[in-house]
Design an enzyme around this catalytic site. Structure first.
Site, PDB file in Angstrom:
ATOM      1  CB  THR A  80     -64.083 -18.452  67.320  1.00  0.00           C
ATOM      2  OG1 THR A  80     -65.128 -19.310  67.792  1.00  0.00           O
ATOM      3  CG2 THR A  80     -63.153 -18.130  68.472  1.00  0.00           C
ATOM      4  CB  ALA A  81     -64.388 -16.902  61.981  1.00  0.00           C
ATOM      5  CB  SER A 108     -68.017 -14.769  65.042  1.00  0.00           C
ATOM      6  OG  SER A 108     -67.269 -14.209  63.973  1.00  0.00           O
ATOM      7  CD  GLN A 130     -67.084  -9.778  65.842  1.00  0.00           C
ATOM      8  OE1 GLN A 130     -67.718 -10.553  65.121  1.00  0.00           O
ATOM      9  NE2 GLN A 130     -66.125  -8.997  65.386  1.00  0.00           N
ATOM     10  CE1 TYR A 132     -62.776  -7.693  63.303  1.00  0.00           C
ATOM     11  CE2 TYR A 132     -64.511  -9.116  62.424  1.00  0.00           C
ATOM     12  CZ  TYR A 132     -63.273  -8.961  63.033  1.00  0.00           C
ATOM     13  OH  TYR A 132     -62.539 -10.074  63.370  1.00  0.00           O
ATOM     14  CB  THR A 158     -63.572  -6.797  66.830  1.00  0.00           C
ATOM     15  OG1 THR A 158     -64.260  -7.908  67.419  1.00  0.00           O
ATOM     16  CG2 THR A 158     -62.080  -7.099  66.785  1.00  0.00           C
ATOM     17  CE  LYS A 237     -62.915 -10.931  71.300  1.00  0.00           C
ATOM     18  NZ  LYS A 237     -61.681 -10.959  70.487  1.00  0.00           N
ATOM     19  CG  HIS A 261     -58.193 -10.590  67.032  1.00  0.00           C
ATOM     20  ND1 HIS A 261     -59.027  -9.570  66.646  1.00  0.00           N
ATOM     21  CD2 HIS A 261     -58.515 -11.641  66.241  1.00  0.00           C
ATOM     22  CE1 HIS A 261     -59.806  -9.978  65.660  1.00  0.00           C
ATOM     23  NE2 HIS A 261     -59.517 -11.250  65.399  1.00  0.00           N
ATOM     24  NE  ARG A 264     -57.106 -16.039  64.300  1.00  0.00           N
ATOM     25  CZ  ARG A 264     -57.049 -17.210  63.664  1.00  0.00           C
ATOM     26  NH1 ARG A 264     -56.391 -18.221  64.189  1.00  0.00           N
ATOM     27  NH2 ARG A 264     -57.650 -17.375  62.508  1.00  0.00           N
ATOM     28  N   GLY A 294     -58.283 -14.812  76.068  1.00  0.00           N
ATOM     29  CA  GLY A 294     -56.914 -15.024  75.609  1.00  0.00           C
ATOM     30  C   GLY A 294     -56.118 -15.957  76.496  1.00  0.00           C
ATOM     31  NE  ARG A 297     -55.500 -22.952  75.203  1.00  0.00           N
ATOM     32  CZ  ARG A 297     -55.891 -21.813  74.620  1.00  0.00           C
ATOM     33  NH1 ARG A 297     -56.843 -21.068  75.184  1.00  0.00           N
ATOM     34  NH2 ARG A 297     -55.354 -21.424  73.478  1.00  0.00           N
ATOM     35  N   GLY A 316     -62.038 -19.113  73.458  1.00  0.00           N
ATOM     36  CA  GLY A 316     -62.159 -19.178  72.011  1.00  0.00           C
ATOM     37  C   GLY A 316     -61.830 -20.540  71.445  1.00  0.00           C
ATOM     38  NE  ARG A 317     -55.951 -20.298  68.486  1.00  0.00           N
ATOM     39  CZ  ARG A 317     -55.517 -19.076  68.765  1.00  0.00           C
ATOM     40  NH1 ARG A 317     -55.640 -18.606  70.010  1.00  0.00           N
ATOM     41  NH2 ARG A 317     -55.001 -18.313  67.817  1.00  0.00           N
TER      42      ARG A 317
END
Length: 379
Positions: A80-81, A108, A130, A132, A158, A237, A261, A264, A294, A297, A316-317
């Site tokens: 994650t960014a 990232s 990771q 691109y 990715t 990914k 993703h 997103r 994805g 939780r 991620g989040r």
């Protein structure tokens, strides 16, 4: 001392109290109508656990191997960014927590800490890099070569972003983010190197990075090029269909992360969890490990993904929520909650090692409904 959190939902709610609204929306947003964002979470509720009585024999073992390297837990950290927007120590704090837990971290390319400093902060961390397939392939190449020198153990590419998705909640807030750069701890991106002058006002390189991805259009032959510059395993990914997975396997990749993703990119695709079993089936017979991220939780969610064939699961989040609440300590708490829940779920399900978690421990709710109808028809 603050009371420990018991679930990731508690962590999320608490973190929201300490996060600027514009950043909260940036990290939370999906694309389009956010159908995939919501469904990625809801998908886990459609699967039911099928425990075995008398199966549990003691505290279960969580250790597994990923690309030939042993890790302590079968879950890790998704790329994650801009972690420094959540905590001043940014990706260094995240890497320390990963090392403390024995979890793998995927760093990232859109990070605010150099990968050299990340490695120095967590010399024993199990790290993947990771990237691109940026328009300027030199950006990709320098990242890959640096990661290899720093003992990163795989390259994660990715491939679901030939263009950038339309972030529903933050489409018109880019200027607001930059206007509040100091207040929001928005630091310059640290791991991409512009080959030419950047646009005025883009000293943080956000627009440059976006332009390097938007319209990059990765192709299959790019994987062949990537193999000429690294001997590290290559993980793709962003694969969400069985056909794409088979294409990747035939191209000789070493792993696949089933991912949308974070909801997103292309809205309306199936939830990664729903795609998982068909992708596992599509690459059976190839030397390809399958992972997913994805909507994860809880430790129960990790168990369900492992039962459907994932070798490891990434979050991620929730990592960003932990960062907000305490840097390394907060991320360690998030990973600790997931670990405790997974241990508890395995014990209650009658499973003693992650390698024992198979499809016999899980059923989709539609299968259970069909089973019930068959029984009723015989009454």
């Amino acid at each position: 001392m603050a009371r420990p959190h018991t679930t990731l939902r508690e962590v999320e709610a608490h973190a929201a109290e300490y996060t600027a609204e514009i950043l909260l929306e940036y990290h939370a947003t999906g694309s389009g109508d956010e159908q995939t964002l919501r469904d990625s979470i809801e998908a886990f509720k459609r699967y039911r656990l099928m425990p075995k009585i008398f199966g549990s024999k003691g505290v279960p073992s969580l250790s597994t191997s990923l690309q030939g390297h042993q890790v302590a837990v079968p879950f890790g950290i998704s790329p994650t960014a801009i972690h420094a927007t959540a905590h001043p120590d940014g990706e260094m704090a995240t890497a320390r927590a990963a090392a403390d837990t024995g979890a793998l971290m995927i760093v990232s390319s859109i990070s605010q800490t150099t990968i050299e400093n990340i490695r120095a902060a967590a010399p024993d961390a199990h790290l993947w890099m990771q990237t691109y397939l940026f328009k300027d392939r030199g950006n990709t190449e320098q990242l890959v070569r640096r990661a290899e020198r720093l003992n990163f153990r795989a390259i994660v590419v990715t491939v679901d972003s030939p263009v950038v998705g339309r972030f529903t909640r933050t489409m018109n807030h880019y200027e607001d983010l930059l206007d509040k750069a100091h207040e929001l701890r928005i630091q310059r991106l640290a791991n991409i190197a512009p080959s030419s002058a950047v646009s005025p006002g883009d000293e943080h390189l956000f627009q440059y990075a976006k332009n390097q991805v938007d319209g990059s259009y990765p192709q299959l032959e790019d994987l062949a090029w990537l193999k000429t510059i690294t001997k590290l395993p290559i993980i793709l990914k962003g694969i969400i269909t069985a056909d794409s997975a088979k294409l990747a396997a035939e191209a000789g990749v070493d792993g696949i992360i089933v991912s949308a993703h974070g909801g997103r990119q292309l809205d309306g695709v199936q939830a990664p969890l729903d795609a998982l079993s068909s992708i596992v089936g599509a690459v059976r017979g190839y030397e390809v490990e399958v992972y997913m991220d994805g909507g994860v939780r809880s430790g129960r969610d990790v168990f369900k993904a492992l039962a459907l064939g994932a070798r490891a699961v990434f979050l991620g989040r929730p990592i960003l929520w932990g960062l907000v609440l305490g840097g390394t300590r907060g991320v360690s708490e998030v990973l600790g909650i997931v670990k405790q829940e997974l241990v508890n779920t395995m014990s209650l399900a009658g499973c003693n090692h992650v390698d024992e978690i198979t499809g016999e421990f899980i059923r989709h709710e539609t299968q259970l409904s069909e089973d019930l109808l068959r029984v009723q028809s015989k009454l």
